[in-house]
Write a protein that holds these residues in place. Sequence first.
Motif, PDB file in Angstrom:
ATOM      1  N   THR A  81       0.812  -1.322  -0.027  1.00  0.00           N
ATOM      2  CA  THR A  81      -0.177   0.020   0.176  1.00  0.00           C
ATOM      3  C   THR A  81       1.240   1.336  -0.055  1.00  0.00           C
ATOM      4  O   THR A  81       0.482   2.120  -0.634  1.00  0.00           O
ATOM      5  CB  THR A  81      -0.850  -0.179   1.434  1.00  0.00           C
ATOM      6  OG1 THR A  81      -1.753  -1.147   1.219  1.00  0.00           O
ATOM      7  CG2 THR A  81      -1.858   1.070   0.922  1.00  0.00           C
ATOM      8  N   LEU A  82       1.910   1.269   0.686  1.00  0.00           N
ATOM      9  CA  LEU A  82       2.600   2.211   0.679  1.00  0.00           C
ATOM     10  C   LEU A  82       3.607   2.394  -0.290  1.00  0.00           C
ATOM     11  O   LEU A  82       4.000   3.685  -0.770  1.00  0.00           O
ATOM     12  CB  LEU A  82       3.623   2.392   2.192  1.00  0.00           C
ATOM     13  CG  LEU A  82       2.887   2.802   3.571  1.00  0.00           C
ATOM     14  CD1 LEU A  82       3.963   2.596   4.609  1.00  0.00           C
ATOM     15  CD2 LEU A  82       2.231   4.085   3.528  1.00  0.00           C
ATOM     16  N   VAL A 112       1.502   4.358  -2.544  1.00  0.00           N
ATOM     17  CA  VAL A 112       1.557   5.732  -2.413  1.00  0.00           C
ATOM     18  C   VAL A 112       2.791   6.520  -2.924  1.00  0.00           C
ATOM     19  O   VAL A 112       2.490   7.598  -3.462  1.00  0.00           O
ATOM     20  CB  VAL A 112       1.580   6.104  -0.690  1.00  0.00           C
ATOM     21  CG1 VAL A 112       2.103   7.534  -0.389  1.00  0.00           C
ATOM     22  CG2 VAL A 112       0.462   5.647  -0.128  1.00  0.00           C
ATOM     23  N   GLU A 118       9.237   3.261   0.037  1.00  0.00           N
ATOM     24  CA  GLU A 118       8.156   2.577   0.945  1.00  0.00           C
ATOM     25  C   GLU A 118       8.473   2.097   2.214  1.00  0.00           C
ATOM     26  O   GLU A 118       7.796   2.035   3.327  1.00  0.00           O
ATOM     27  CB  GLU A 118       7.272   1.593   0.197  1.00  0.00           C
ATOM     28  CG  GLU A 118       8.063   0.605  -0.347  1.00  0.00           C
ATOM     29  CD  GLU A 118       9.108   0.471  -1.435  1.00  0.00           C
ATOM     30  OE1 GLU A 118       9.319   1.539  -1.913  1.00  0.00           O
ATOM     31  OE2 GLU A 118       9.737  -0.402  -1.828  1.00  0.00           O
ATOM     32  N   VAL A 126      -2.707   2.673   6.577  1.00  0.00           N
ATOM     33  CA  VAL A 126      -2.899   2.173   5.114  1.00  0.00           C
ATOM     34  C   VAL A 126      -4.556   1.587   5.045  1.00  0.00           C
ATOM     35  O   VAL A 126      -5.078   1.772   4.093  1.00  0.00           O
ATOM     36  CB  VAL A 126      -1.986   1.143   4.792  1.00  0.00           C
ATOM     37  CG1 VAL A 126      -0.600   1.695   4.579  1.00  0.00           C
ATOM     38  CG2 VAL A 126      -2.065  -0.091   5.649  1.00  0.00           C
ATOM     39  N   LEU A 159      -6.242   4.493   4.287  1.00  0.00           N
ATOM     40  CA  LEU A 159      -6.109   4.817   2.693  1.00  0.00           C
ATOM     41  C   LEU A 159      -7.108   3.829   1.990  1.00  0.00           C
ATOM     42  O   LEU A 159      -7.698   4.328   0.961  1.00  0.00           O
ATOM     43  CB  LEU A 159      -4.723   4.596   2.290  1.00  0.00           C
ATOM     44  CG  LEU A 159      -3.595   5.285   2.955  1.00  0.00           C
ATOM     45  CD1 LEU A 159      -2.287   4.968   2.272  1.00  0.00           C
ATOM     46  CD2 LEU A 159      -4.022   7.045   2.467  1.00  0.00           C
ATOM     47  N   ARG A 213      -5.724   7.276  -7.123  1.00  0.00           N
ATOM     48  CA  ARG A 213      -5.051   7.362  -5.609  1.00  0.00           C
ATOM     49  C   ARG A 213      -4.961   8.406  -4.854  1.00  0.00           C
ATOM     50  O   ARG A 213      -5.282   8.920  -3.876  1.00  0.00           O
ATOM     51  CB  ARG A 213      -3.449   6.458  -5.725  1.00  0.00           C
ATOM     52  CG  ARG A 213      -3.360   5.049  -5.797  1.00  0.00           C
ATOM     53  CD  ARG A 213      -2.156   4.680  -5.874  1.00  0.00           C
ATOM     54  NE  ARG A 213      -2.174   3.636  -7.112  1.00  0.00           N
ATOM     55  CZ  ARG A 213      -1.246   3.390  -7.891  1.00  0.00           C
ATOM     56  NH1 ARG A 213       0.230   4.005  -7.466  1.00  0.00           N
ATOM     57  NH2 ARG A 213      -0.771   2.762  -8.681  1.00  0.00           N
ATOM     58  N   LEU A 232      -6.844  10.405  -1.761  1.00  0.00           N
ATOM     59  CA  LEU A 232      -6.177  11.186  -0.537  1.00  0.00           C
ATOM     60  C   LEU A 232      -6.822  12.504  -0.346  1.00  0.00           C
ATOM     61  O   LEU A 232      -7.015  12.813   0.504  1.00  0.00           O
ATOM     62  CB  LEU A 232      -4.754  11.450  -0.858  1.00  0.00           C
ATOM     63  CG  LEU A 232      -3.800  10.123  -1.079  1.00  0.00           C
ATOM     64  CD1 LEU A 232      -2.120  10.551  -1.620  1.00  0.00           C
ATOM     65  CD2 LEU A 232      -3.733   9.573   0.382  1.00  0.00           C
ATOM     66  N   GLY A 273      -3.864  11.940   4.828  1.00  0.00           N
ATOM     67  CA  GLY A 273      -3.441  12.314   3.388  1.00  0.00           C
ATOM     68  C   GLY A 273      -2.140  13.533   3.729  1.00  0.00           C
ATOM     69  O   GLY A 273      -1.166  13.323   2.914  1.00  0.00           O
ATOM     70  N   VAL A 309       1.059  11.102   4.332  1.00  0.00           N
ATOM     71  CA  VAL A 309       1.685  10.296   3.394  1.00  0.00           C
ATOM     72  C   VAL A 309       2.271  11.122   1.983  1.00  0.00           C
ATOM     73  O   VAL A 309       3.052  10.794   1.174  1.00  0.00           O
ATOM     74  CB  VAL A 309       0.876   9.340   2.670  1.00  0.00           C
ATOM     75  CG1 VAL A 309       0.400   8.482   3.984  1.00  0.00           C
ATOM     76  CG2 VAL A 309      -0.660   9.905   2.073  1.00  0.00           C
ATOM     77  N   VAL A 310       1.616  12.240   1.927  1.00  0.00           N
ATOM     78  CA  VAL A 310       2.146  13.227   0.564  1.00  0.00           C
ATOM     79  C   VAL A 310       3.287  14.016   1.293  1.00  0.00           C
ATOM     80  O   VAL A 310       4.194  14.022   0.584  1.00  0.00           O
ATOM     81  CB  VAL A 310       0.906  14.104   0.165  1.00  0.00           C
ATOM     82  CG1 VAL A 310       1.515  15.207  -0.913  1.00  0.00           C
ATOM     83  CG2 VAL A 310      -0.133  13.127  -0.444  1.00  0.00           C
TER      84      VAL A 310
END
Length: 289
Positions: free
Chosen positions: A37-38, A41, A70, A101, A104, A155, A159, A185, A188-189
């Motif tokens: 999952t990451l 991202v 990741e 996650v 997400l 994706r 987010l 969000g 992870v961004v």
Amino acid sequence: MVLHVRRWLSEVWERLESLLTGEKPDESDLDLYVEVTLRAVVDAVVPETPELADELGPEHVPGGLAVGMEEFLVTFVDDLFQFGFPHVGTRGNLPLSAPLVEVLDAAADALVAHGDNEAEPDVERVVALLGPGDPPARRVRRVAGTFAKLSRRDRLRALGILDEFELRVAPFGHGLFEFDAGLVGQLVVGFAEMIYYSEWQGYDDFSLPPSERTHPNDPAAVQSWRQTGYPGVADGYAALRGYVGTDDSPLGAGDTWTDIDGRVSIVRESGSFRENDYDTTGYEEPYPE
């Protein structure tokens, strides 16, 4: 959303059980689920950009996956953010990468349920992110969640709707725990971008305390430095050149470093206030209490 919350609470409970019994939990599938999952991202936030090869050169093609971002995000989230029972040491820290996650995936499920995705989820997108030495594709297909199956653009859309989520849990009848999913969000961004362009990749072992790490400070050792032309870290130096001084002010004293216009100079010493330097007779407070 309820399903993801229950799964997270179940994982927290398993952690607590392992803490009480001293048994190490089986996290192989959970770890893989978090990693893929990451990985999705990173692929969306710092993607590979082959279209830049002709314009800027081949060094601008690789993205975050080429340097294993990741894996670092998992360590970063689990170690930096503390949640659990700190009085029992590191074993009491409950990793937050798994519930992160799950959030997400909840956002991805909501995106699809609203029909706001441009492309249908496809598990082969997750498989396409695998590299040499990664787990078998069949395992990845089994554990991959909805977020990882989305296209890059979808994706990012998922987010974007995280701000709509707000989770409230009262596990013991009192003591409400509130959680704004919009922070996920931002994490992870924002953190992925910040980490990618930092000096992180050059450290020999980022998990060591800062005083025990070594870094070559060589632009060739960090992919993002090579792409941006960053020359490396430079020693700091004193920028203060002096103090502003005038003939009729007690501030600014000592030798003159440079004269500005004949009335104002930059001098070596700060000077000092004199008693009753400022006449406040007749002053009125504009916003009296």
